[in-house]
Design a protein around this motif. Sequence first.
Motif, PDB file in Angstrom:
ATOM      1  N   ILE A  13       0.830  -1.206   0.000  1.00  0.00           N
ATOM      2  CA  ILE A  13       0.000   0.000   0.000  1.00  0.00           C
ATOM      3  C   ILE A  13       0.865   1.256   0.000  1.00  0.00           C
ATOM      4  CG2 ILE A  13      -1.505   1.383   1.499  1.00  0.00           C
ATOM      5  CD1 ILE A  13      -2.999  -0.632  -0.123  1.00  0.00           C
ATOM      6  N   PHE A  14       1.990   1.200   0.704  1.00  0.00           N
ATOM      7  CA  PHE A  14       2.842   2.374   0.848  1.00  0.00           C
ATOM      8  C   PHE A  14       4.024   2.362  -0.129  1.00  0.00           C
ATOM      9  CE2 PHE A  14       0.834   1.958   5.073  1.00  0.00           C
ATOM     10  CZ  PHE A  14       0.215   3.189   5.132  1.00  0.00           C
ATOM     11  N   ALA A  15       3.927   1.550  -1.194  1.00  0.00           N
ATOM     12  CA  ALA A  15       5.003   1.522  -2.187  1.00  0.00           C
ATOM     13  C   ALA A  15       5.089   2.863  -2.893  1.00  0.00           C
ATOM     14  CB  ALA A  15       4.743   0.405  -3.198  1.00  0.00           C
ATOM     15  N   ARG A  29      -4.383   7.111  -3.064  1.00  0.00           N
ATOM     16  CA  ARG A  29      -3.812   5.856  -2.561  1.00  0.00           C
ATOM     17  C   ARG A  29      -4.320   5.586  -1.141  1.00  0.00           C
ATOM     18  NH1 ARG A  29       1.231   3.265  -3.161  1.00  0.00           N
ATOM     19  NH2 ARG A  29       1.129   3.690  -5.390  1.00  0.00           N
ATOM     20  N   LEU A  30      -4.286   6.615  -0.300  1.00  0.00           N
ATOM     21  CA  LEU A  30      -4.711   6.431   1.087  1.00  0.00           C
ATOM     22  C   LEU A  30      -6.225   6.298   1.197  1.00  0.00           C
ATOM     23  CD1 LEU A  30      -2.301   8.958   2.831  1.00  0.00           C
ATOM     24  CD2 LEU A  30      -2.117   6.467   2.790  1.00  0.00           C
ATOM     25  N   LEU A 164      -5.124  -8.165  -3.084  1.00  0.00           N
ATOM     26  CA  LEU A 164      -3.781  -7.705  -2.746  1.00  0.00           C
ATOM     27  C   LEU A 164      -2.916  -8.865  -2.267  1.00  0.00           C
ATOM     28  CD1 LEU A 164      -1.875  -5.324  -2.526  1.00  0.00           C
ATOM     29  CD2 LEU A 164      -2.862  -4.802  -0.293  1.00  0.00           C
ATOM     30  N   GLU A 165      -3.503  -9.767  -1.486  1.00  0.00           N
ATOM     31  CA  GLU A 165      -2.766 -10.948  -1.034  1.00  0.00           C
ATOM     32  C   GLU A 165      -2.321 -11.802  -2.229  1.00  0.00           C
ATOM     33  OE1 GLU A 165      -1.658 -12.010   1.786  1.00  0.00           O
ATOM     34  OE2 GLU A 165      -2.566 -10.630   3.205  1.00  0.00           O
ATOM     35  N   HIS A 179      -0.634  -3.994  -9.707  1.00  0.00           N
ATOM     36  CA  HIS A 179      -1.918  -4.269  -9.074  1.00  0.00           C
ATOM     37  C   HIS A 179      -2.309  -3.147  -8.122  1.00  0.00           C
ATOM     38  CE1 HIS A 179      -5.262  -6.205  -7.169  1.00  0.00           C
ATOM     39  NE2 HIS A 179      -4.693  -6.012  -6.002  1.00  0.00           N
ATOM     40  N   ILE A 180      -1.371  -2.664  -7.321  1.00  0.00           N
ATOM     41  CA  ILE A 180      -1.649  -1.574  -6.397  1.00  0.00           C
ATOM     42  C   ILE A 180      -2.147  -0.349  -7.167  1.00  0.00           C
ATOM     43  CG2 ILE A 180      -0.534   0.160  -4.936  1.00  0.00           C
ATOM     44  CD1 ILE A 180      -1.124  -2.275  -3.401  1.00  0.00           C
TER      45      ILE A 180
END
Length: 254
Positions: A13-15, A29-30, A164-165, A179-180
């Motif tokens: 998520i934080f990439a 994103r957030l 996401l997993e 994907h993100i």
Amino acid sequence: MEAQLRPGAREAIFAQLIDAGRSEQVARRLTDAIILGVLTPGERLPSEQELARRFGVALITVREGLVLLRDAGLVETRRGREGGSFVIQTDAPHSALLQARLRGLAQVELSDLAVYFSTIIEGCAERAALRASPVDSERLRAWLADSAGGGTAGARATAGGFYLELAVLSQSPRLVREHIRLQAEFGPLLLLALGDAGIRSRVARVNGEIAEAIAGADGPAARALVAGQVQDLAVWLLTAKARIERGGQLYDPA
């Protein structure tokens, strides 16, 4: 019991942002991480300095992004030693935002996004079936079991987290990054379908079947199951868009 994403999923998520330097990208994103349940109510976000480092943007960009989140009523900022920015809401307030985004996209654009999303997550699922260890597979099963229930909000968090997993289990950094990016753009819209009880039930069942395909190292089956599920969600979304454009409601009262 609240299911927690594995550390790899939270790190994703934080990439770093691909196109750094835009506060709107930080905010989106957030925002989508909150909608998907990756960031939970009451959770303190990393510091502004840490967010800037992780996203690869300037500190002022992060601060502008957090202003957008505060204006949207998604986070609050507290001062003092125990201060910081905290998630304050997760579900209902976002419906209007998502419906406005839905109205702004043409049917053909939504269809194309669904094809792109499906292609990426199909690849993640197939590769996850080839790469996941027995321990990974068992953790995925346990995570799904812990995530069961919770109504619409819980279902959206579970589905978004599950995709996401799958990306993380693919063990491909490029697939995870793509994907993100795509889930931030399209995932919250696609998961509007989970407000429909029938869709929720089917998604829960198929997620279990995908997890079993991954545990059995059956890549083609995992891929086919993901393709069918995304198609189901996309058909619902396109139908809902047509319904609200005719003046109806997002969810069919029937």
